[in-house]
Design a protein around this motif. Structure first.
Motif, mmCIF file in Angstrom:
data_model
loop_
_atom_site.group_PDB
_atom_site.id
_atom_site.type_symbol
_atom_site.label_atom_id
_atom_site.label_comp_id
_atom_site.label_asym_id
_atom_site.label_seq_id
_atom_site.Cartn_x
_atom_site.Cartn_y
_atom_site.Cartn_z
ATOM 1 N N ALA A 40 0.843 -1.190 0.000
ATOM 2 C CA ALA A 40 0.000 0.000 0.000
ATOM 3 C C ALA A 40 0.877 1.238 0.000
ATOM 4 N N VAL A 41 0.251 2.361 -0.367
ATOM 5 C CA VAL A 41 0.942 3.649 -0.321
ATOM 6 C C VAL A 41 0.031 4.694 0.314
ATOM 7 N N ALA A 42 0.658 5.742 0.801
ATOM 8 C CA ALA A 42 -0.021 6.990 1.131
ATOM 9 C C ALA A 42 0.341 7.985 0.031
ATOM 10 N N ILE A 43 -0.659 8.694 -0.465
ATOM 11 C CA ILE A 43 -0.471 9.605 -1.590
ATOM 12 C C ILE A 43 -0.609 11.033 -1.074
ATOM 13 N N ALA A 44 0.469 11.809 -1.167
ATOM 14 C CA ALA A 44 0.483 13.186 -0.677
ATOM 15 C C ALA A 44 0.376 14.154 -1.850
ATOM 16 N N PHE A 45 -0.492 15.146 -1.699
ATOM 17 C CA PHE A 45 -0.628 16.188 -2.726
ATOM 18 C C PHE A 45 -1.261 17.415 -2.082
ATOM 19 N N GLU A 46 -1.235 18.525 -2.806
ATOM 20 C CA GLU A 46 -1.840 19.755 -2.332
ATOM 21 C C GLU A 46 -2.916 20.183 -3.304
ATOM 22 N N VAL A 47 -4.081 20.562 -2.765
ATOM 23 C CA VAL A 47 -5.185 21.024 -3.593
ATOM 24 C C VAL A 47 -5.919 22.120 -2.838
ATOM 25 N N ASP A 48 -6.201 23.218 -3.541
ATOM 26 C CA ASP A 48 -6.940 24.338 -2.966
ATOM 27 C C ASP A 48 -6.333 24.796 -1.637
ATOM 28 N N GLY A 49 -5.009 24.811 -1.579
ATOM 29 C CA GLY A 49 -4.311 25.285 -0.396
ATOM 30 C C GLY A 49 -4.278 24.312 0.763
ATOM 31 N N LYS A 50 -4.765 23.086 0.554
ATOM 32 C CA LYS A 50 -4.770 22.070 1.607
ATOM 33 C C LYS A 50 -3.762 20.972 1.293
ATOM 34 N N ARG A 51 -2.969 20.585 2.302
ATOM 35 C CA ARG A 51 -2.095 19.431 2.170
ATOM 36 C C ARG A 51 -2.918 18.183 2.493
ATOM 37 N N VAL A 52 -3.050 17.290 1.514
ATOM 38 C CA VAL A 52 -3.929 16.125 1.639
ATOM 39 C C VAL A 52 -3.087 14.858 1.581
ATOM 40 N N LEU A 53 -3.456 13.867 2.395
ATOM 41 C CA LEU A 53 -2.812 12.563 2.367
ATOM 42 C C LEU A 53 -3.899 11.505 2.213
ATOM 43 N N ALA A 54 -3.866 10.783 1.087
ATOM 44 C CA ALA A 54 -4.799 9.681 0.844
ATOM 45 C C ALA A 54 -4.163 8.412 1.378
ATOM 46 N N ILE A 55 -4.820 7.775 2.371
ATOM 47 C CA ILE A 55 -4.169 6.680 3.097
ATOM 48 C C ILE A 55 -4.893 5.346 2.933
ATOM 49 N N GLY A 56 -5.839 5.257 1.995
ATOM 50 C CA GLY A 56 -6.507 3.975 1.776
ATOM 51 C C GLY A 56 -7.190 3.469 3.029
ATOM 52 N N ASP A 57 -6.896 2.234 3.417
ATOM 53 C CA ASP A 57 -7.577 1.596 4.550
ATOM 54 C C ASP A 57 -6.689 1.453 5.776
ATOM 55 N N GLN A 58 -5.686 2.307 5.932
ATOM 56 C CA GLN A 58 -4.751 2.150 7.042
ATOM 57 C C GLN A 58 -5.464 2.193 8.401
ATOM 58 N N TYR A 59 -6.428 3.094 8.512
ATOM 59 C CA TYR A 59 -7.197 3.199 9.748
ATOM 60 C C TYR A 59 -8.678 3.068 9.418
ATOM 61 N N GLN A 60 -9.501 2.944 10.450
ATOM 62 C CA GLN A 60 -10.943 2.842 10.261
ATOM 63 C C GLN A 60 -11.639 3.540 11.425
ATOM 64 N N GLY A 61 -12.979 3.382 11.486
ATOM 65 C CA GLY A 61 -13.736 4.031 12.559
ATOM 66 C C GLY A 61 -13.703 5.539 12.402
ATOM 67 N N ASP A 62 -13.257 6.242 13.429
ATOM 68 C CA ASP A 62 -13.123 7.696 13.376
ATOM 69 C C ASP A 62 -11.749 8.121 12.861
ATOM 70 N N GLY A 63 -11.051 7.195 12.229
ATOM 71 C CA GLY A 63 -9.748 7.536 11.667
ATOM 72 C C GLY A 63 -8.588 7.227 12.567
ATOM 73 N N ASP A 64 -8.851 6.542 13.688
ATOM 74 C CA ASP A 64 -7.740 6.221 14.585
ATOM 75 C C ASP A 64 -7.807 4.785 15.096
ATOM 76 N N GLU A 65 -8.664 3.968 14.479
ATOM 77 C CA GLU A 65 -8.765 2.569 14.885
ATOM 78 C C GLU A 65 -7.936 1.692 13.956
ATOM 79 N N TYR A 66 -7.279 0.690 14.507
ATOM 80 C CA TYR A 66 -6.467 -0.216 13.712
ATOM 81 C C TYR A 66 -7.302 -0.887 12.620
ATOM 82 N N ASN A 67 -6.654 -1.179 11.504
ATOM 83 C CA ASN A 67 -7.320 -1.912 10.422
ATOM 84 C C ASN A 67 -6.321 -2.869 9.783
#
Length: 599
Positions: free
Chosen positions: A398-425
């Motif tokens: 898997a990869v994390a994809i980093a890019f900037e759009v509309d002044g925001k630094r965004v990281l696309a992380i696929g399924d690394q976490y779940q739930g509210d974004g901090d639960e193991y997956n």
């Protein structure tokens, strides 16, 4: 034989069989028991060239063996091909005892038939001077299709069992794809709405009578299905999501709200779109099972994407990892939209050669990679720059994809976490390693994104508190595994196995040879002799069946062997294995691979 128009006829068998006449040749839509063959001469048809099947049910297909013997070309829905050509395997594998799978995939052929080809969704086929267009219309079955054609000046839709009559369907039980589910109802509504926009003159169902006022027939059925969904409190947002499938995260970054795993759209000022992940577009629930016929990608929301956001071209798709809910639709994207698949280098080979690997959630077909992307280097698409970082955890690949759009630094992380974004997956079979969540937390901390976008939860605004929390959780996870596993004495990792065989699945002709590569790990801290012995069924010949080498502590060794299978044998998924010994400890048969033998 009933005449519908000058060159279009209906024969009533176990299902409606439609005959399209071209001179003295004919094309059949569905086949039933095959009794139609005895009546073709009455309409001047001397030869049937092709049979196009709308779905796999036995009342549609039970006579197909007679057609095979006459060398008639048989075409079936691509999603349901295994329920025609691999019926024996289906019946052997299908759960029956303690069965919670309500799909009607046992209303299938009892013996396999040979096929000429498959009918891929959105494809066109020119046969006997007639253009046939294949429209995915799940509902009665997951893989059901509607076949569109212009015949005698009419726009005709052969709808299978999607609709029986105005406001009616042939079977309600067929729409239940899981235990107590109603998945097929929601998908029927979506299919009917799509069909309604296709400027159809006449609906020709597999059971029932021709409908010459298609809009009225469809609207009445949609109304009744909608009432049933309300009664069952299922899919309450179906119509809203159909009209607004994409949500704006920022002006140029969109989230598909209808897919099984979130896909994201990056909009360029040039009218092009780049997708991050693309698995199953617009689902109404998941069917029981994980066979090919239970999973179907389609392109349902792309027209709304183009219409609402002025998109002219779905240019590129990049996956975050190889799992089917993130990649299943990529082949159809390429075929229909001309979209290029750009894949990170650390799992591009998994997409292109899935049968080599013993991994969960692999898509059934190879996915051609148009461009392999490096890690830790900037890549460019239109006005955007991306950097891809290795991100093991949910899966090693898997990869994390980093890019900037509309002044925001965004990281696309696929399924690394779940739930509210901090639960193991994490999944052990995905080759999870116990320190992976420490590494991903460190990566996020170094990149300092403003937003995390992922496969199964809403975007997360990143704060220092969030980064600290996932770092602590990563450390706790590693410590717990160190406490639970005997890693200080025998370290086979979190996965627990000391060997692998590649390819995992092979198809070999009888009497031919194939090669495998075996990897064995020394689980001890010190150097030891590593021995591996390949074991196959009797009468198979093995060149280099035993291997031995001294290997440093916690390192691996590889060797290759060539195996020849016997002549005159046909087999499905015969097993081979490697028996391993490291030092004085015999660990036994730690890996297997599957071999099917064909003539």
């Amino acid at each position: 034989m009933k005449q519908i128009s000058q060159n279009l006829f209906l024969y009533e068998d176990t299902c409606n069989v439609y005959v399209i006449r071209s001179g003295d040749q004919g094309i059949l839509i569905d086949f039933g028991a095959g009794d139609v063959m005895a009546h073709l001469s009455s309409i001047g048809v001397n030869q049937v060239t092709d049979i196009l099947m709308t779905h796999h049910h036995r009342d549609q297909a039970q006579g197909l063996d007679a057609a095979v013997k006459k060398d008639i070309r048989i075409w079936v829905p691509h999603t349901e091909q295994n329920l025609f050509h691999s019926v024996n395997e289906h019946w052997k594998a299908r759960e029956i005892d303690n069965n919670y799978n309500m799909r009607q995939d046992r209303f299938s052929l009892l013996q396999s038939v040979s096929l000429y080809g498959t009918l891929k969704d959105y494809s066109t086929h020119h046969l006997n001077g007639i253009k046939f267009t294949i429209l995915p219309t799940p509902g009665h079955t997951i893989g059901s299709i509607t076949i569109l054609a212009e015949i005698d000046g009419m726009n005709v839709a052969f709808t299978g069992d999607l609709i029986y009559a105005p406001g009616k369907v042939w079977s309600m039980s067929a729409t239940q794809w899981s235990y107590n589910g109603g998945e097929g109802i929601a998908l029927s509504v979506l299919s009917l709405l799509d069909l309604k926009d296709r400027d159809i003159d006449i609906l020709l169902p597999s059971h029932g009578q021709a409908m010459i006022r298609p809009i009225e027939a469809i609207d009445l059925l949609i109304d009744r299905f909608t009432e049933l969904m309300k009664e069952r409190k299922q899919n309450p947002r179906l119509f809203h999501l159909k009209e607004k499938p994409y949500k704006q995260i920022t002006p140029h970054l969109l989230q598909n709200q209808t897919s099984m795993a979130n896909s994201y759209v990056l909009l360029s000022n040039t009218g092009k779109a780049l997708l991050i992940d693309f698995g199953y577009d617009f689902i109404g629930g998941m069917a029981a099972g994980a066979d090919r016929a239970s999973r179907r990608p389609w392109l349902y929301t792309l027209n709304k994407l183009k219409e609402d956001f002025n998109v002219e071209n779905i240019d590129v798709v990049i996956p975050t990892h190889y799992h089917d809910d993130h990649v299943a639709g990529m082949n159809i994207l390429r075929d229909v939209e001309g979209t290029q698949v750009w894949c990170p280098i650390n799992f591009s080979n998994i997409l292109e050669e899935p049968k080599k690997y013993n991994l969960p959630c692999l898509w059934y077909d190879p996915i051609k990679v148009d461009k392999t992307l490096p890690l830790n280097k900037k890549i460019r698409w239109e006005e955007y720059e991306f950097t891809l970082y290795e991100q093991p955890g949910h899966t090693l690949y898997a990869v994390a994809i980093a890019f900037e759009v509309d002044g925001k630094r965004v990281l696309a992380i696929g399924d690394q976490y779940q739930g509210d974004g901090d639960e193991y997956n994490y999944v052990y079979g995905n080759e999870f390693r116990i320190n992976d969540y420490i590494d991903s937390a460190d990566l996020y901390k170094s990149l300092k994104p403003d937003l995390l976008i992922s496969g199964h939860w809403d975007p997360v605004q990143v704060t220092e508190g969030y980064l600290q929390k996932i770092a602590e959780k990563g450390k706790n996870l590693e410590e717990l595994h160190r406490d639970l596993l005997p890693l200080e004495t025998i370290d086979f990792g979190a996965n627990g196995f000391g060997a692998t065989i590649e390819p995992y699945q092979s198809i070999v002709e009888a009497g031919e040879s194939f090669s495998i590569t075996v990897e064995i790990k020394n689980p001890f801290q010190d150097e030891h002799m590593v021995t591996g012995t390949i074991i196959t069924p009797n009468d198979w010949q093995i060149e280099n069946n035993k291997y031995g080498e001294k290997v440093a502590g916690n390192m691996t060794a590889n060797f290759t062997a060539t195996i020849t299978v016997p002549k005159g044998v046909i087999a499905f998924r015969e097993r081979i294995t490697v028996d391993i010994t490291v030092g004085n400890q015999h660990f036994g048969q730690h890996a297997e691979a599957l071999v099917s033998i064909i003539n």
